[in-house]
Design an enzyme around this catalytic site. Structure first.
Site, PDB file in Angstrom:
ATOM      1  N   VAL A 141      12.752  24.649 -17.652  1.00  0.00           N
ATOM      2  CA  VAL A 141      13.150  24.999 -16.182  1.00  0.00           C
ATOM      3  C   VAL A 141      14.340  25.113 -15.777  1.00  0.00           C
ATOM      4  O   VAL A 141      16.118  24.318 -16.749  1.00  0.00           O
ATOM      5  CB  VAL A 141      12.611  23.011 -15.355  1.00  0.00           C
ATOM      6  CG1 VAL A 141      12.720  22.966 -13.846  1.00  0.00           C
ATOM      7  CG2 VAL A 141      11.484  22.493 -16.405  1.00  0.00           C
ATOM      8  N   CYS A 142      14.602  26.271 -14.917  1.00  0.00           N
ATOM      9  CA  CYS A 142      16.494  26.483 -14.717  1.00  0.00           C
ATOM     10  C   CYS A 142      17.032  25.524 -13.107  1.00  0.00           C
ATOM     11  O   CYS A 142      16.394  26.069 -12.125  1.00  0.00           O
ATOM     12  CB  CYS A 142      16.206  27.841 -14.776  1.00  0.00           C
ATOM     13  SG  CYS A 142      18.556  28.430 -14.658  1.00  0.00           S
ATOM     14  N   LEU A 143      17.126  24.603 -13.634  1.00  0.00           N
ATOM     15  CA  LEU A 143      17.654  23.838 -11.677  1.00  0.00           C
ATOM     16  C   LEU A 143      18.858  23.132 -12.238  1.00  0.00           C
ATOM     17  O   LEU A 143      19.092  22.663 -13.938  1.00  0.00           O
ATOM     18  CB  LEU A 143      16.849  22.384 -12.055  1.00  0.00           C
ATOM     19  CG  LEU A 143      16.594  21.723 -11.519  1.00  0.00           C
ATOM     20  CD1 LEU A 143      16.503  21.744  -9.012  1.00  0.00           C
ATOM     21  CD2 LEU A 143      15.696  19.852 -11.363  1.00  0.00           C
TER      22      LEU A 143
END
Lengths: 437, 170
Positions: free
Chosen positions: B97-99
């Protein structure tokens, strides 16, 4: 014989000047005496945690200052790359225990000094071990280890009627370095700011944004991180987690990083850089270690002798460009263990304990969540705010404290919106064998 | 000298991570689109978060995330993976997840709640600027209708491009 005594006299002449005369920087309670030097040399027991860059410096400094009862603990073995600054080690020692090699070196070199090595993790020892020391000094590269020893020393504190028993306080002197930067601090557990109070101050690990790594790499580090974070879990080349000390693993990461770097036309991926990025290595600087260890050893001496007021309480050091130091007083964050008297643990139910926490004037909690540790395992007693936990801990409400396995002196962790951090409440059972007259 | 005893810790103290996670979990204030699942109520360090968005591209789906909180929490962020295959510019097929707050912008003052809100926001406002799934990001930028259709197709189960997505309707 006469010569030897004379040189011995000379050797300690400077320390005697500090310890046998009052001075403008003396601690208010300092009483000059010739016995203080004896204390250092015969009974004062110091634990050095870590026998690496800082540890070698610390052992040398303390031993030359006259401390003789020194223990050193380190789980690591000696690596070729240590030898430029960890000067107690030689090429032949590669692969041997750092603690054992360092202790043997000091004992051989400095007559009368007795360094006892412990080739293990700090977590392998319990309270009985740590209790034996007057002062503990750390030269660690791990925040986890710092937090662990800090927690251990806080747990050794004794409170009587809410007042801290000074005898139970073991001062912790902590040094840390990262390249040309370092810090030294003095922690009096329970009295001054501790590791947890200042957790926000530790530099965060450098993490690159995942999307940059995945799609728009610009640096050689991005290529290596891509292989580490995305490619390794996907291809799982050795059917195990990536181990930074395994040369086969590093070679694989190096090869794949080169491919990616070529694809994006990024120069600069080298085997050493791969090692550095995978293991989060920041080049160690010998002079920074020497300076920080010097400050730490001086603080140990000041605390052991009371000859000067100790550092209050956090010094930062930077020799990137010239030399800069600054000392300030880190503030203690309020976390306390509170005693809760329980009249009858055999009949008191968990729900009554919860009512007490909500209704008593000193707590007035809203929706406390309770956990504890039983036989070394975490146990959730009750938590109303999370449905899946509430359903499976609801039965505990009608059990008595004894039925739940809670013993006299048990620590209960209580979280509630009314307090900024989790409270530790220690159950104190009132004994039934009160004198009946 | 008293001989040190090894390995037999008499009274285990709560770790700092344990103290902090107890607080974080007790004070989880979930939006109505989110629920948590604790497989073992005694282990607050391992749990799942289920998000069922009620608006936006993903409103018909149900997405599961796994959380693993390490011993160095909150100095280090928890490890979060998306267990549901999802057609999303910021989530890849491995569940990464790109957060930002899960990596480069994590701070110890942030909590599990901050991450929950961050993840929920990803479903309301997928961000094509910083993609993990580049194809999905390009479609979102160039043709929002096609993107919406692709999302629906993936949620109902089926192929989008060359990738098969398992059904995850709520």
């Amino acid at each position: 014989m006469g010569d030897c005594q004379e040189s011995n006299q000379k050797r300690w002449a400077h320390l005697r000047k500090v310890l046998e005369r009052p001075g403008p920087f003396s601690h208010p309670e300092f009483e000059p005496s010739s016995e203080i030097l004896d204390f250092i040399m015969t009974s004062c027991k110091i634990l050095v945690i870590g026998a690496g860059g800082l540890g070698c410096e610390l052992l040398k400094d303390l031993a030359l200052m006259g401390f003789k009862q020194i223990h050193v603990i380190d789980m690591d073995t000696i690596d070729l790359s240590n030898l430029n600054r960890q000067f107690l080690f030689r090429h032949k020692d590669i692969g041997s225990s750092k603690a054992e090699t360092a202790a043997a070196f000091i004992n051989k070199r400095i007559a009368g000094c007795q360094v006892t090595p412990h080739f293990c993790k700090i977590q392998d020892y319990d309270e009985a071990f740590y209790k034996q020391f007057h002062i503990i000094v750390c030269g660690l590269d791990s925040i986890v280890a710092r937090r662990w020893i800090n927690g251990m020393l806080v747990s050794l504190l004794n409170y009587e009627d809410g007042i801290l028993d000074q005898q139970s306080v073991i001062p912790l002197v902590d040094g840390g370095t990262e390249g040309f930067k370092g810090n030294a601090r003095v922690i009096l557990p329970g009295m001054s700011a501790c590791v947890e109070c200042t957790l926000d101050l530790y530099p965060p690990q450098v993490n690159y944004p995942l999307c940059t790594i995945a799609n728009t790499p610009r640096l050689p580090e991005h290529c290596i991180e891509y292989v580490k974070v995305i490619l390794w879990p996907k291809e799982n080349p050795f059917n195990t987690e990536l181990d930074g000390d395994d040369t086969q693993h590093i070679s694989w990461v190096y090869e794949k990083s080169m491919e990616r770097a070529l694809q994006f036309n990024i120069p600069g991926v080298t085997y050493r850089l791969v090692q550095g990025v995978v293991k989060h290595i920041i080049p160690a600087v010998a002079s920074t270690n020497a300076a920080i260890a010097g400050v730490c050893a001086t603080e140990v001496f000041k605390i052991a002798t009371s000859c000067c007021v100790p550092l209050n309480n956090y010094m930062v050091f930077n020799d990137v460009d010239g030399i800069y130091t600054y000392t300030y007083e880190a503030e203690k964050r309020r976390t306390s263990t509170q005693l809760l008297e329980i009249k009858d643990p055999d009949t008191m139910k968990l729900k009554q304990l919860l009512e007490l926490l909500s209704e008593s004037a000193s707590y007035q909690m809203k929706s406390p969540g309770l956990t504890t540790i039983i036989d070394g395992k975490n146990k959730t007693l009750y938590m109303s705010t999370i449905k899946s936990i509430e359903e499976r801990t609801r039965d505990n409400l009608n059990k008595t404290l004894v039925e739940l396995g809670l013993k006299d002196g048990q620590d209960i962790l209580v979280a509630d919106v009314t307090s900024p951090s989790t409270l530790v409440i220690k159950l104190k059972y009132q004994t039934n064998d009160v004198e009946m007259t | 000298m008293e001989k040190p005893r090894r390995g037999q810790v008499t009274r285990k103290k709560a770790s700092a991570a344990q103290l902090r996670i107890t607080k974080d979990i007790n004070e989880l204030n979930l939006p109505k689109t989110c629920t948590t699942e604790f497989p073992d109520p005694d282990d607050l360090l391992t749990f799942k978060l289920v998000i069922c968005p009620d608006e936006g591209f993903y409103r018909t789906g149900r997405f599961v995330f796994s959380f693993k909180v390490g011993p160095n929490y909150p100095h280090e962020p928890p490890k979060v993976k998306c267990e549901t295959q999802v057609y999303h510019p910021n989530i890849d097929q491995q569940g990464n997840v790109c957060l930002n707050i899960l990596r480069e912008d994590w701070k110890p003052v942030l909590t599990i709640n901050s991450i929950v809100y961050g993840l929920q926001y990803l479903f309301l406002e997928p961000n094509p600027e910083d993609p993990l799934n580049k194809e999905a990001a390009e479609v979102l930028t160039n043709n929002r209708r096609l993107f919406e259709q692709n999302v629906q197709k993936a949620i109902r189960g089926g192929y989008v491009g060359g990738t098969y997505f398992e059904r995850c309707l709520k």
